[in-house]
Design a protein around this motif. Structure first.
Motif, PDB file in Angstrom:
ATOM      1  N   TRP A 185     -72.833  -7.742  21.632  1.00  0.00           N
ATOM      2  CA  TRP A 185     -73.909  -7.714  20.494  1.00  0.00           C
ATOM      3  C   TRP A 185     -73.851  -6.423  19.570  1.00  0.00           C
ATOM      4  N   ASN A 186     -73.779  -6.605  18.613  1.00  0.00           N
ATOM      5  CA  ASN A 186     -73.574  -5.496  17.346  1.00  0.00           C
ATOM      6  C   ASN A 186     -72.036  -5.374  17.103  1.00  0.00           C
ATOM      7  N   ILE A 187     -70.967  -5.798  18.055  1.00  0.00           N
ATOM      8  CA  ILE A 187     -69.815  -5.577  17.986  1.00  0.00           C
ATOM      9  C   ILE A 187     -69.130  -5.618  16.572  1.00  0.00           C
ATOM     10  N   GLU A 188     -69.465  -6.882  15.840  1.00  0.00           N
ATOM     11  CA  GLU A 188     -69.005  -6.976  14.455  1.00  0.00           C
ATOM     12  C   GLU A 188     -69.315  -5.895  13.671  1.00  0.00           C
ATOM     13  N   HIS A 189     -70.543  -5.398  13.643  1.00  0.00           N
ATOM     14  CA  HIS A 189     -71.232  -4.335  12.740  1.00  0.00           C
ATOM     15  C   HIS A 189     -70.344  -3.148  12.968  1.00  0.00           C
ATOM     16  N   LEU A 190     -70.036  -2.766  14.391  1.00  0.00           N
ATOM     17  CA  LEU A 190     -69.223  -1.732  14.684  1.00  0.00           C
ATOM     18  C   LEU A 190     -67.793  -1.746  14.244  1.00  0.00           C
ATOM     19  N   THR A 191     -67.053  -2.832  14.278  1.00  0.00           N
ATOM     20  CA  THR A 191     -65.602  -3.011  13.841  1.00  0.00           C
ATOM     21  C   THR A 191     -65.690  -2.758  12.345  1.00  0.00           C
ATOM     22  N   GLU A 192     -66.649  -3.542  11.564  1.00  0.00           N
ATOM     23  CA  GLU A 192     -66.826  -3.248  10.005  1.00  0.00           C
ATOM     24  C   GLU A 192     -66.855  -1.626   9.649  1.00  0.00           C
ATOM     25  N   LEU A 193     -67.796  -1.024  10.710  1.00  0.00           N
ATOM     26  CA  LEU A 193     -67.884   0.265  10.183  1.00  0.00           C
ATOM     27  C   LEU A 193     -66.755   1.111  10.489  1.00  0.00           C
ATOM     28  N   LEU A 194     -66.162   0.865  11.567  1.00  0.00           N
ATOM     29  CA  LEU A 194     -64.843   1.456  11.903  1.00  0.00           C
ATOM     30  C   LEU A 194     -63.667   1.170  10.958  1.00  0.00           C
ATOM     31  N   LEU A 195     -63.707   0.002  10.512  1.00  0.00           N
ATOM     32  CA  LEU A 195     -62.917  -0.264   9.398  1.00  0.00           C
ATOM     33  C   LEU A 195     -63.105   0.355   8.022  1.00  0.00           C
ATOM     34  N   ASP A 196     -64.488   0.694   7.660  1.00  0.00           N
ATOM     35  CA  ASP A 196     -64.635   1.325   6.522  1.00  0.00           C
ATOM     36  C   ASP A 196     -64.095   2.844   6.690  1.00  0.00           C
ATOM     37  N   GLU A 197     -64.024   3.292   7.565  1.00  0.00           N
ATOM     38  CA  GLU A 197     -63.716   4.874   7.962  1.00  0.00           C
ATOM     39  C   GLU A 197     -62.186   4.998   8.257  1.00  0.00           C
ATOM     40  N   LEU A 198     -61.467   3.875   8.119  1.00  0.00           N
ATOM     41  CA  LEU A 198     -59.861   4.108   8.381  1.00  0.00           C
ATOM     42  C   LEU A 198     -59.540   4.512   7.057  1.00  0.00           C
ATOM     43  N   PRO A 199     -58.293   5.200   7.186  1.00  0.00           N
ATOM     44  CA  PRO A 199     -57.683   5.506   5.870  1.00  0.00           C
ATOM     45  C   PRO A 199     -56.786   4.105   5.368  1.00  0.00           C
ATOM     46  N   LYS A 200     -56.622   4.028   4.010  1.00  0.00           N
ATOM     47  CA  LYS A 200     -55.847   2.751   3.659  1.00  0.00           C
ATOM     48  C   LYS A 200     -54.720   2.096   4.265  1.00  0.00           C
TER      49      LYS A 200
ATOM     50  N   VAL B 140     -74.596   3.523  16.516  1.00  0.00           N
ATOM     51  CA  VAL B 140     -74.701   2.154  16.684  1.00  0.00           C
ATOM     52  C   VAL B 140     -74.835   1.841  18.001  1.00  0.00           C
ATOM     53  N   PRO B 141     -76.032   0.999  18.407  1.00  0.00           N
ATOM     54  CA  PRO B 141     -76.313   0.553  19.817  1.00  0.00           C
ATOM     55  C   PRO B 141     -75.640  -0.725  19.953  1.00  0.00           C
ATOM     56  N   THR B 142     -74.867  -0.881  21.209  1.00  0.00           N
ATOM     57  CA  THR B 142     -73.888  -2.203  21.362  1.00  0.00           C
ATOM     58  C   THR B 142     -74.169  -2.689  22.886  1.00  0.00           C
ATOM     59  N   ALA B 143     -73.882  -3.816  22.849  1.00  0.00           N
ATOM     60  CA  ALA B 143     -73.545  -4.527  24.506  1.00  0.00           C
ATOM     61  C   ALA B 143     -72.183  -5.009  24.180  1.00  0.00           C
TER      62      ALA B 143
END
Length: 390
Positions: free
Chosen positions: A230-245, A208-211
């Motif tokens: 920039w692109n921080i929201e996409h990164l946070t959603e991606l991290l959330l998807d990989e977290l355990p429930k 994920v490229p970010t600023a």
């Protein structure tokens, strides 16, 4: 729930049990940050949580001994394993008794296993001696598998993309073709490097490229004139998807991942609406009103909690007071219709149940708009009025 008709009761019990797992079994999410000195680890953490979580170093190494540190807000915590930076050339300001940054990290992994590894590198360094960084990442991942018997996802993060050529284009996203091409080239280069390693490549989720640069005022609020995230929201959603429930709720509350917040909030509203319909269909005029009212208040409270508010009736009161003008009148009319309908033989109970379910859903969706989508009170009132008329 025990007093509801059996078909409705069974379905609602299953939903409630699953929703309760997010609260009863929850724990803080754990991220391990791996990257060179100056890769922007602390800056990225601040950008994700919209708060000055840790002091950002501008010249020398700041982070010393690898350690799990906590970011806490409103009683919720995030645990982050930070290190003094891999392959760095100077000693950090803070002391570290471990022989190397990698050994320091391993000591902390022994105590707690990270949920996600965030591998960070500056945009201008994605093709500069990156093999050494990836070897360190491979070593750490093998250590986790050997010691914890877990396979942890790796997310590649390119920082400081706003500093790529041309330098006069600072804000992202941009229509500048040269800037976009350089960002895409950096992404493809790091993806190729990470994927070429057998261990890292198997667990790589995405690059994920970010600023992440954002300036904070003295009171801790964000200076909108100097917010280049920039692109921080996409990164946070991606991290959330990989977290355990069990780690998702705390992260969604603190990082304000609205997609996940809406998903959980809608399930709460749907469950409470179904329960209200079941209660409303019972053949006892008026007597069910306190139950439905309590259920609706609890529903609003839960939606507010998912949004990041404290778990208190104050949030529910705030919402109900704010929208009370239209909602209060509509509520009175609804309950009058329901009470009268119950005196009509046959279909009266069904009508009453349907009105109770629909009214609860209107209140719940208004709460989602108010607490999660940050809609104004006037807009929420208008939405409720439109829904009532429909």
């Amino acid at each position: 729930i025990e007093r509801l008709p059996e078909p409705v009761r069974d379905r609602i019990e299953d939903e409630v049990d699953e929703l309760l797992e997010f609260v009863q079994d929850r724990r803080p999410p754990r991220f391990m940050l791996v990257g060179r000195r100056g890769s922007g680890k602390s800056t990225l953490v601040n950008a994700i949580f919209e708060n000055q979580v840790q002091e950002v170093g501008s010249v020398d190494s700041q982070t010393g001994e690898a350690q799990w540190f906590e970011y806490e807000s409103e009683g919720e915590k995030i645990e982050i394993l930070d290190t003094r930076g891999t392959q760095e050339g100077t000693d950090p300001d803070e002391q570290d008794e471990a022989s190397s940054s990698v050994q320091s990290l391993k000591q902390e992994i022994q105590s707690k296993c990270p949920d996600v590894i965030m591998f960070m590198i500056k945009a201008k360094e994605v093709d500069s001696a990156v093999e050494g960084d990836i070897e360190i990442l491979e070593d750490l991942h093998n250590f986790i598998e050997d010691q914890k018997e877990r396979k942890v996802a790796v997310v590649g993060i390119i920082t400081q993309c706003d500093e790529l050529d041309p330098p006069y284009v600072r804000e992202l996203p941009t229509g500048n073709e040269e800037k976009k091409a350089n960002i895409e080239s950096a992404k493809q280069t790091l993806t190729r490097h990470l994927s070429s390693n057998n261990v890292v490549g198997r667990h790589l989720v995405e690059v994920v490229p970010t600023a992440a640069f954002v300036r904070f005022r003295a009171d801790g609020s964000i200076d909108e004139d100097h917010d280049y995230r920039w692109n921080i929201e996409h990164l946070t959603e991606l991290l959330l998807d990989e977290l355990p429930k069990k780690a998702k709720l705390d992260f969604a509350r603190l990082a304000k991942v609205r997609r996940f917040q809406r998903k959980i909030a809608r399930r709460i509203v749907d469950t409470c609406s179904a329960a209200a319909g079941g209660i409303g269909a019972q053949p006892i005029p008026i007597a069910d009103l306190p139950c439905i009212t309590s259920l609706q208040a609890a529903m609003v409270l839960c939606v507010a909690y998912v949004s990041g508010r404290k778990l208190s009736m104050g949030a529910a009161k705030e919402y109900l007071t704010a929208v009370g003008g239209n909602a209060g009148v509509a509520f009175g009319l609804r309950e009058g219709v329901r009470a009268v309908a119950k005196f009509v033989p046959g279909w009266g109970n069904a009508v009453s149940g349907g009105v109770a379910a629909a009214g609860t859903e209107v209140i719940g969706r208004g709460a989602i708009a108010y607490f999660i989508d940050d809609e104004s009170v006037d807009d929420v009132r208008e939405d409720i009025k439109s829904a009532e008329e429909a």
